[in-house]
Design a protein around this motif. Structure first.
Motif, PDB file in Angstrom:
ATOM      1  N   VAL A 171      -9.863 -44.227 -29.033  1.00  0.00           N
ATOM      2  CA  VAL A 171      -9.930 -43.272 -30.049  1.00  0.00           C
ATOM      3  C   VAL A 171      -8.764 -42.255 -29.969  1.00  0.00           C
ATOM      4  O   VAL A 171      -8.279 -41.689 -31.061  1.00  0.00           O
ATOM      5  CB  VAL A 171     -11.382 -42.187 -29.227  1.00  0.00           C
ATOM      6  CG1 VAL A 171     -11.746 -41.072 -30.317  1.00  0.00           C
ATOM      7  CG2 VAL A 171     -12.443 -43.593 -29.291  1.00  0.00           C
ATOM      8  N   LYS A 172      -7.977 -42.185 -28.409  1.00  0.00           N
ATOM      9  CA  LYS A 172      -7.167 -40.762 -28.827  1.00  0.00           C
ATOM     10  C   LYS A 172      -5.433 -41.457 -29.593  1.00  0.00           C
ATOM     11  O   LYS A 172      -5.465 -41.121 -30.712  1.00  0.00           O
ATOM     12  CB  LYS A 172      -6.630 -40.549 -27.547  1.00  0.00           C
ATOM     13  CG  LYS A 172      -5.066 -40.059 -27.586  1.00  0.00           C
ATOM     14  CD  LYS A 172      -5.373 -39.665 -26.091  1.00  0.00           C
ATOM     15  CE  LYS A 172      -4.796 -41.121 -24.988  1.00  0.00           C
ATOM     16  NZ  LYS A 172      -4.070 -40.742 -23.394  1.00  0.00           N
ATOM     17  N   SER A 173      -5.981 -42.532 -29.891  1.00  0.00           N
ATOM     18  CA  SER A 173      -4.914 -43.457 -30.730  1.00  0.00           C
ATOM     19  C   SER A 173      -4.948 -43.479 -31.825  1.00  0.00           C
ATOM     20  O   SER A 173      -4.430 -43.008 -32.664  1.00  0.00           O
ATOM     21  CB  SER A 173      -4.502 -44.625 -30.077  1.00  0.00           C
ATOM     22  OG  SER A 173      -4.435 -45.077 -28.540  1.00  0.00           O
ATOM     23  N   ALA A 174      -6.069 -43.569 -31.588  1.00  0.00           N
ATOM     24  CA  ALA A 174      -6.415 -43.879 -33.386  1.00  0.00           C
ATOM     25  C   ALA A 174      -6.284 -42.732 -34.112  1.00  0.00           C
ATOM     26  O   ALA A 174      -5.883 -41.890 -35.462  1.00  0.00           O
ATOM     27  CB  ALA A 174      -7.835 -44.687 -33.528  1.00  0.00           C
ATOM     28  N   LEU A 175      -6.791 -41.435 -33.904  1.00  0.00           N
ATOM     29  CA  LEU A 175      -6.720 -40.379 -33.969  1.00  0.00           C
ATOM     30  C   LEU A 175      -4.941 -39.917 -34.479  1.00  0.00           C
ATOM     31  O   LEU A 175      -4.668 -39.664 -35.223  1.00  0.00           O
ATOM     32  CB  LEU A 175      -7.213 -39.132 -33.126  1.00  0.00           C
ATOM     33  CG  LEU A 175      -8.630 -39.711 -33.328  1.00  0.00           C
ATOM     34  CD1 LEU A 175      -9.013 -38.154 -32.029  1.00  0.00           C
ATOM     35  CD2 LEU A 175      -8.619 -38.480 -34.566  1.00  0.00           C
ATOM     36  N   THR A 194      -6.406 -40.295 -20.089  1.00  0.00           N
ATOM     37  CA  THR A 194      -6.633 -41.803 -19.990  1.00  0.00           C
ATOM     38  C   THR A 194      -5.370 -42.534 -20.259  1.00  0.00           C
ATOM     39  O   THR A 194      -4.508 -41.969 -20.249  1.00  0.00           O
ATOM     40  CB  THR A 194      -7.320 -41.973 -21.229  1.00  0.00           C
ATOM     41  OG1 THR A 194      -6.896 -41.619 -22.776  1.00  0.00           O
ATOM     42  CG2 THR A 194      -8.865 -41.399 -21.583  1.00  0.00           C
ATOM     43  N   ARG A 195      -5.423 -43.937 -20.505  1.00  0.00           N
ATOM     44  CA  ARG A 195      -3.980 -44.431 -20.631  1.00  0.00           C
ATOM     45  C   ARG A 195      -3.533 -43.995 -21.878  1.00  0.00           C
ATOM     46  O   ARG A 195      -4.187 -43.529 -22.709  1.00  0.00           O
ATOM     47  CB  ARG A 195      -3.845 -45.924 -20.923  1.00  0.00           C
ATOM     48  CG  ARG A 195      -5.056 -46.916 -21.631  1.00  0.00           C
ATOM     49  CD  ARG A 195      -5.653 -48.101 -21.253  1.00  0.00           C
ATOM     50  NE  ARG A 195      -6.403 -48.407 -20.665  1.00  0.00           N
ATOM     51  CZ  ARG A 195      -6.173 -50.038 -20.118  1.00  0.00           C
ATOM     52  NH1 ARG A 195      -6.315 -50.759 -21.105  1.00  0.00           N
ATOM     53  NH2 ARG A 195      -7.110 -49.815 -19.037  1.00  0.00           N
ATOM     54  N   ASP A 196      -2.117 -43.924 -21.290  1.00  0.00           N
ATOM     55  CA  ASP A 196      -1.325 -42.950 -22.684  1.00  0.00           C
ATOM     56  C   ASP A 196      -0.305 -44.137 -23.340  1.00  0.00           C
ATOM     57  O   ASP A 196       1.152 -43.221 -23.465  1.00  0.00           O
ATOM     58  CB  ASP A 196      -0.657 -42.115 -21.868  1.00  0.00           C
ATOM     59  CG  ASP A 196       0.172 -42.394 -20.526  1.00  0.00           C
ATOM     60  OD1 ASP A 196       0.288 -43.563 -20.493  1.00  0.00           O
ATOM     61  OD2 ASP A 196       0.455 -41.730 -19.845  1.00  0.00           O
ATOM     62  N   HIS A 197      -0.517 -45.720 -23.237  1.00  0.00           N
ATOM     63  CA  HIS A 197       0.703 -46.119 -24.340  1.00  0.00           C
ATOM     64  C   HIS A 197       0.983 -45.431 -25.699  1.00  0.00           C
ATOM     65  O   HIS A 197       2.392 -45.868 -25.800  1.00  0.00           O
ATOM     66  CB  HIS A 197      -0.243 -47.222 -23.829  1.00  0.00           C
ATOM     67  CG  HIS A 197       0.078 -47.848 -22.640  1.00  0.00           C
ATOM     68  ND1 HIS A 197       0.906 -48.748 -21.286  1.00  0.00           N
ATOM     69  CD2 HIS A 197      -1.885 -48.798 -22.260  1.00  0.00           C
ATOM     70  CE1 HIS A 197       0.037 -48.450 -20.292  1.00  0.00           C
ATOM     71  NE2 HIS A 197      -1.441 -48.672 -20.605  1.00  0.00           N
ATOM     72  N   THR A 198      -0.213 -45.060 -26.062  1.00  0.00           N
ATOM     73  CA  THR A 198       0.365 -44.813 -27.701  1.00  0.00           C
ATOM     74  C   THR A 198       1.313 -43.460 -27.832  1.00  0.00           C
ATOM     75  O   THR A 198       2.630 -43.704 -28.353  1.00  0.00           O
ATOM     76  CB  THR A 198      -1.088 -44.108 -28.378  1.00  0.00           C
ATOM     77  OG1 THR A 198      -1.551 -45.433 -28.439  1.00  0.00           O
ATOM     78  CG2 THR A 198      -0.712 -43.608 -29.581  1.00  0.00           C
TER      79      THR A 198
END
Length: 434
Positions: A171-175, A194-198
């Motif tokens: 969700v975070k990445s999509a935003l 949460t994981r921070d790859h984005t």
């Protein structure tokens, strides 16, 4: 395809290289990497089904991808402004990461598409991503906020500040992706990290992104194309670690593995349980920490795992549950409800298969309890994987402590995240396809 596992091997001492590339980084190497116009290489791209699905959909959007050798891709992107504007159906198969990250791209770039998936993905919740994208101005047509999702209507995205209601890197990445493509500022705040790859990949490619405690701020940015190296998948390495811990008098070194702090919490937890594990961080590649993991056979004890750690170990909970069964005492894993909406209901998969092995466990008010004290199992066992790759592999790890045979159905689904998994598991187990 079913797998029958016979008597386990003993006294294994191995150095394992060339683990398949990390799935989370692989998705982002294509989805985020293709946003700017340019040509770049991706090294150690995994051929698991989920990542190949992302590759095919990015090709449909307009990227050109060339396999220069088995694991090296050359990617030529026209840039987000030149992506095709009407692409028809994008089939995401079983990949939740693919569909959720693509939703950010599609609504921000006003690309007409219909997103579909397999039976499992079509049941998974999409409201968690559609709701915040709608707050930004995204427009979607779907029934009960599930697949298929139609993006044929015009979106007009605006800057927002959003407090995450679900702890989800997808969700975070999509935003963040939607804001980047729409050239809008955004602030995303997490209750649990949460994981921070984005965030890491966006920064590596030139984005103006700042992370402070649990707040991520992205300002209008332009990215540049750069080569991307994908380290060995730490979530795949987890199963090899589990096999070694339960094996008799064994040791393994896993080379060139992703050691991102947001992904290695399960190692800290296993060390708290008494596992003999050491990490050696050797370098940083495209912003990600990479190194070696050394593990030896270990005697474990049960512990209580706090809710704040659950998002960081969500993929490893089936494995931790199996290891807990052979630990001294009871292990409690707090706040596991997110497991119910993965590729299968993993809470049920863990409990039912442990019961089939004669191991006690139960779920109560959001928490999972596993009673340890087991040394070996001595019965022929059939494992129902529920077509879930992580359930299948977790119970393959359990089989190393079964003195008789273990049959696991639908092993082919392990190719979703761990291509050629039999090659690596066979270092510890005598496996026969049936």
């Amino acid at each position: 395809m079913d797998i029958k596992i016979l008597k386990a091997k003993e006294h294994i001492h191995k150095e394992i290289k060339n683990l398949p590339g990390d799935k989370s980084i692989a998705h982002r190497s294509l989805i985020i990497g293709c946003i700017p116009k340019g040509t770049y290489n991706i090294y150690n791209f995994p051929k698991g089904n989920d990542c190949v699905v992302t590759l095919k959909n990015m090709e449909k959007l307009g990227a050109k991808v060339i396999y220069e050798d088995e694991y090296k891709l050359k990617v030529i992107s026209p840039g987000i402004e030149e992506f095709k504007k009407d692409v028809g159906v994008l089939n995401c198969d079983n990949s939740g990461t693919t569909v959720r990250l693509l939703l950010g791209i599609l609504c921000a770039a006003n690309i007409k598409a219909v997103l579909i998936g397999d039976e499992s993905l079509s049941k998974r919740p999409m409201k968690r991503i559609l709701e915040p994208l709608r707050l930004m101005g995204g427009v979607f047509e779907c029934s009960e906020d599930k697949l298929p999702i139609n993006t044929t209507k015009l979106s007009n995205l605006e800057s927002i500040e959003y407090l995450m209601t679900v702890s989800s890197a997808q969700v975070k990445s999509a935003l963040l992706i939607a804001a980047l493509v729409a050239k809008k500022d955004i602030v995303v705040k997490e209750v649990l990290s949460t994981r921070d790859h984005t965030e890491i990949m966006m920064k590596y490619l030139g984005a103006d992104i700042k992370c402070k405690e649990n707040s991520i701020t992205l300002e209008k940015s332009n990215l540049s194309s750069k080569d991307i190296f994908i380290p060995g998948d730490i979530s795949s390495a987890a199963f090899i670690i589990g096999l070694c811990i339960l094996a008799k008098e064994s040791s393994v070194t896993l080379k060139d593995v992703l050691l991102n702090p947001s992904r290695r919490k399960f190692i800290d937890i296993l060390k708290d349980m008494g596992a003999d594990i050491n990490m050696d961080i050797k370098e940083t590649r495209n912003g990600e920490l990479v190194g070696d993991i050394k593990v030896k056979s270990s005697n474990l004890k049960g512990i209580e795992i706090e809710a704040k750690y659950t998002p960081s170990i969500i993929d490893e909970i089936p494995l931790i549950s199996v290891l807990a069964a052979f630990s001294e005492g009871t292990t409690i894993i707090k706040s596991v409800d997110e497991l119910k909406v993965k590729e299968s209901n993993r809470v049920d998969g863990i409990i039912n298969n442990l019961k089939n092995c004669g191991i006690q466990s139960h779920y109560d008010n959001g928490d999972l309890f596993i009673k340890g004290g087991n040394s070996y199992i001595s019965k022929d066992i059939n494992i129902e994987s529920q077509k879930d790759h992580r359930i299948a592999m977790a119970f393959a790890v359990l089989s190393i402590r079964n003195l008789k045979s273990t049959n696991i159905n639908h092993w082919e689904y392990t190719n979703i995240s761990f291509p050629n998994s039999i090659k690596f598991f066979s270092e510890f187990l005598n496996m026969v396809e049936t």
